[in-house]
Write a protein that holds these residues in place. Structure first.
Motif, short mmCIF file in Angstrom:
data_model
loop_
_atom_site.label_atom_id
_atom_site.label_comp_id
_atom_site.label_asym_id
_atom_site.label_seq_id
_atom_site.Cartn_x
_atom_site.Cartn_y
_atom_site.Cartn_z
N ALA A 80 3.69 -0.92 3.83
CA ALA A 80 3.47 0.47 3.41
C ALA A 80 4.79 1.10 3.04
O ALA A 80 5.80 0.93 3.74
CB ALA A 80 2.80 1.27 4.52
N ASP A 87 2.26 4.78 0.70
CA ASP A 87 2.08 6.00 1.48
C ASP A 87 2.64 7.20 0.73
O ASP A 87 2.42 8.34 1.12
CB ASP A 87 2.67 5.87 2.89
CG ASP A 87 4.14 5.52 2.92
OD1 ASP A 87 4.82 5.69 1.89
OD2 ASP A 87 4.62 5.07 3.98
N VAL A 125 0.87 -1.18 0.00
CA VAL A 125 0.00 0.00 0.00
C VAL A 125 0.90 1.23 0.00
O VAL A 125 1.78 1.36 0.86
CB VAL A 125 -0.93 0.02 1.23
CG1 VAL A 125 -1.77 1.30 1.25
CG2 VAL A 125 -1.85 -1.19 1.24
N VAL A 153 -4.25 4.78 5.02
CA VAL A 153 -3.15 3.84 4.75
C VAL A 153 -2.91 2.95 5.96
O VAL A 153 -2.75 1.73 5.83
CB VAL A 153 -1.87 4.60 4.35
CG1 VAL A 153 -0.67 3.66 4.32
CG2 VAL A 153 -2.05 5.27 2.99
N VAL A 173 -3.25 -1.17 6.02
CA VAL A 173 -2.13 -2.02 6.40
C VAL A 173 -2.54 -2.96 7.53
O VAL A 173 -2.22 -4.16 7.52
CB VAL A 173 -0.92 -1.16 6.80
CG1 VAL A 173 0.15 -2.00 7.49
CG2 VAL A 173 -0.33 -0.47 5.58
#
Length: 242
Positions: free
Chosen positions: A146, A100, A98, A135, A139
């Motif tokens: 991340a 950031d 993911v 975010v 996670v």
């Protein structure tokens, strides 16, 4: 009662779009837009196979965002999703990343002293930052990693370029070709953007025998199954201050 946030998920190709769709049950309806087609699974977000590369992804995403806004039901979140290369050992094949930070890695100029991002030339932007709280929640829900996801127009094919990218972007976990374009379109509409990537291969020499595209698509489906509730419950108010 507050209406749920409308979500658009933009992938590069049909296989990625269909992998996301498999996380949701029920029939899928197609909605034709100028130059692209939305797939709308029952109980899920709108899905768009936007095309390969940042320019095509930006154009198709902007079309969908504009159509929604003109129709009176604008999107509140755009997600760039799909498979991509992972920087070993931090993002192994089969893992979920993911972003950031969504960063254009090759938007700038080569100089005798090295690469200069376009911002150092006095123009534009090279990084979009998704909502921090969202975010963190994603996670937690998916056990994803991340970090920075790089957008490239030319996929990395050598160990030397992989090392150069990591040297310039030490927090980079993955590279793909669409995230920055999707985020640029979202920013133009004042909409938050995310990027989610399932790792199909290591960034570096292009060893097709080592690619695990099927495994990565399965990880994408599994990831969206876990994060759907988080996305649906997210509220965009104040996200730019996060």
């Amino acid at each position: 009662m507050t209406a749920p946030v409308r979500i658009l998920v933009a992938t590069a190709v049909d296989a990625e779009r269909d992998a996301v769709a498999r996380a949701f049950t029920g029939p899928v309806r197609e909605v034709e837009l100028p130059g692209c087609t939305l797939h709308r699974p029952a109980g899920g977000p709108d899905l768009l196979a936007a095309g390969v590369g940042p320019a095509r992804a930006a154009a198709a995403t902007a079309t969908a965002l504009t159509a929604a806004a003109l129709g009176g039901s604008p999107y509140g979140l755009v997600v760039s999703a799909g498979i991509g290369g992972g920087f070993a050992p931090a993002a192994p094949v089969g893992s979920l990343v993911v972003a950031d930070e969504i960063t254009a890695a090759d938007l700038g100029a080569e100089t005798a002293d090295g690469f200069l991002p376009v911002t150092e030339l006095g123009f534009g932007t090279v990084t979009h930052r998704p909502p921090e709280a969202l975010v963190r929640e994603l996670v937690t829900a998916t056990k994803a990693r991340a970090g920075t996801v790089l957008t490239v127009s030319t996929v990395t094919g050598t160990a030397e370029r992989a090392a150069a990218l990591r040297a310039r972007h030490p927090r980079a976990l993955a590279e793909a070709m669409e995230g920055f374009g999707v985020a640029e379109a979202a920013a133009a509409h004042g909409v938050a953007a995310l990027e989610i990537r399932a790792v199909s291969n290591p960034v570096g020499p292009r060893d097709r025998a080592a690619w695990r595209i099927g495994d990565a698509l399965a990880a994408l489906t599994e990831g969206f199954g876990k994060l759907a509730t988080v996305l649906e419950g997210w509220k965009p108010e104040g996200w730019k201050k996060a």
